[in-house]
Motif scaffolding. Structure first.
Motif, PDB file in Angstrom:
ATOM      1  N   THR A 189      20.590 -17.667   7.520  1.00  0.00           N
ATOM      2  CA  THR A 189      21.215 -16.348   7.412  1.00  0.00           C
ATOM      3  C   THR A 189      20.470 -15.553   6.341  1.00  0.00           C
ATOM      4  O   THR A 189      19.665 -16.106   5.589  1.00  0.00           O
ATOM      5  CB  THR A 189      22.692 -16.455   7.014  1.00  0.00           C
ATOM      6  OG1 THR A 189      22.762 -17.000   5.682  1.00  0.00           O
ATOM      7  CG2 THR A 189      23.460 -17.346   7.975  1.00  0.00           C
ATOM      8  N   SER A 208      21.757 -14.489   3.711  1.00  0.00           N
ATOM      9  CA  SER A 208      22.213 -15.032   2.422  1.00  0.00           C
ATOM     10  C   SER A 208      21.474 -16.312   2.057  1.00  0.00           C
ATOM     11  O   SER A 208      21.043 -16.490   0.909  1.00  0.00           O
ATOM     12  CB  SER A 208      23.721 -15.291   2.473  1.00  0.00           C
ATOM     13  OG  SER A 208      24.432 -14.093   2.646  1.00  0.00           O
ATOM     14  N   SER A 223      20.022 -10.424  -0.592  1.00  0.00           N
ATOM     15  CA  SER A 223      20.355 -10.568   0.827  1.00  0.00           C
ATOM     16  C   SER A 223      20.082  -9.261   1.578  1.00  0.00           C
ATOM     17  O   SER A 223      19.790  -9.272   2.775  1.00  0.00           O
ATOM     18  CB  SER A 223      21.821 -10.974   0.991  1.00  0.00           C
ATOM     19  OG  SER A 223      22.686 -10.026   0.392  1.00  0.00           O
ATOM     20  N   SER A 269      17.776  -9.272   4.804  1.00  0.00           N
ATOM     21  CA  SER A 269      18.360  -8.716   6.021  1.00  0.00           C
ATOM     22  C   SER A 269      17.448  -7.647   6.617  1.00  0.00           C
ATOM     23  O   SER A 269      17.237  -7.598   7.838  1.00  0.00           O
ATOM     24  CB  SER A 269      19.740  -8.133   5.718  1.00  0.00           C
ATOM     25  OG  SER A 269      20.314  -7.571   6.890  1.00  0.00           O
ATOM     26  N   GLY A 273      27.729 -17.697  13.903  1.00  0.00           N
ATOM     27  CA  GLY A 273      27.866 -16.671  12.894  1.00  0.00           C
ATOM     28  C   GLY A 273      28.883 -15.611  13.266  1.00  0.00           C
ATOM     29  O   GLY A 273      29.588 -15.704  14.278  1.00  0.00           O
ATOM     30  N   ARG A 307      29.293 -10.203  10.126  1.00  0.00           N
ATOM     31  CA  ARG A 307      28.871 -10.048   8.730  1.00  0.00           C
ATOM     32  C   ARG A 307      27.878 -11.121   8.309  1.00  0.00           C
ATOM     33  O   ARG A 307      27.162 -10.945   7.324  1.00  0.00           O
ATOM     34  CB  ARG A 307      30.094 -10.100   7.809  1.00  0.00           C
ATOM     35  CG  ARG A 307      31.084  -8.965   8.036  1.00  0.00           C
ATOM     36  CD  ARG A 307      32.144  -8.951   6.953  1.00  0.00           C
ATOM     37  NE  ARG A 307      31.552  -8.722   5.632  1.00  0.00           N
ATOM     38  CZ  ARG A 307      32.258  -8.704   4.502  1.00  0.00           C
ATOM     39  NH1 ARG A 307      33.571  -8.918   4.522  1.00  0.00           N
ATOM     40  NH2 ARG A 307      31.659  -8.478   3.345  1.00  0.00           N
ATOM     41  N   GLU A 308      27.829 -12.230   9.006  1.00  0.00           N
ATOM     42  CA  GLU A 308      26.942 -13.335   8.641  1.00  0.00           C
ATOM     43  C   GLU A 308      26.208 -13.798   9.888  1.00  0.00           C
ATOM     44  O   GLU A 308      26.656 -14.690  10.589  1.00  0.00           O
ATOM     45  CB  GLU A 308      27.744 -14.486   8.026  1.00  0.00           C
ATOM     46  CG  GLU A 308      26.890 -15.599   7.423  1.00  0.00           C
ATOM     47  CD  GLU A 308      26.260 -15.209   6.087  1.00  0.00           C
ATOM     48  OE1 GLU A 308      25.581 -14.165   6.036  1.00  0.00           O
ATOM     49  OE2 GLU A 308      26.450 -15.931   5.104  1.00  0.00           O
TER      50      GLU A 308
END
Length: 204
Positions: free
Chosen positions: A48, A50, A60, A64, A83, A86-87
């Protein structure tokens, strides 16, 4: 030069699953953090924004942004059924890619992008090797028998060199095909790297 998940090499152009990156994809990849993100996804599997931020030391938001840029050129893709909004999870599609597109090399921008990508990619591989050396091989309790780091020089014709590369590549392909999706105790990603090339003249 080509790269396959967990196995960069220099002879996959003839394989059907190799994607030759065009100039636009090379330009999209030609950024140090994007090469690093792409390589992490290749070596360690889906991540991800994160988790990539933790692994790279970036924010992040930055990871992203670069993930979206890579996805725009189909260098990576979102993982299906994993996922949340948001993730989001991202993965590197299976199959080899070639960084050395003859058409891209015909233009200054394509050549510059190719050089930037290959330089970042090989620098990262070298840094990983040196980190392994410092943390494992030079450690009194290291496990040097788990790695093979050697060099040799031979005097060979082009045909003999091609035959050698083909034989080594078959061994690598067999290992990758057999163990690519293996999971379980003691399993970890292994980098398989080959460097076979004619030596340049000294002093040039």
């Amino acid at each position: 030069m080509t790269d396959e998940v967990n196995a960069p090499d220099a002879t996959h152009e003839a394989r059907q699953d190799v994607r030759m990156l065009d100039t636009s994809a090379l330009k999209a990849l030609a950024h140090p953090l994007r090469v690093r993100i792409y390589d992490i996804l290749s070596q360690f599997g889906p991540q991800t924004a994160s988790s990539l931020a933790e692994m790279t030391g970036e924010s992040s938001g930055a990871t992203s942004y670069h993930l979206r840029a890579l996805a725009k050129h189909d260098l990576i893709r979102e993982v299906d059924d994993r996922g949340t909004a948001r993730e989001r999870w991202w993965e590197r599609p299976r199959g080899g890619i070639s960084f050395t597109n003859p058409e891209a090399m015909k233009t200054p921008s394509g050549k510059a992008a190719t050089q930037a990508v290959m330089t970042e990619f090989l620098n990262r591989r070298h840094q990983q090797l040196m980190r392994y050396l410092s943390e494992t091989i030079l450690d009194p309790e290291g496990h040097e028998d788990e790695a093979a780091i050697s060099t040799a020089t031979a005097r060979m014709t082009v045909e003999q060199t091609v035959e050698l590369i083909s034989g080594i590549q078959k061994l690598i392909d067999a290992a990758v095909d057999k163990y690519r999706d293996q999971t379980g105790e003691g399993v970890r990603p292994i980098s398989i790297r080959t460097d076979i090339f004619p030596l340049p003249e000294e002093g040039h």
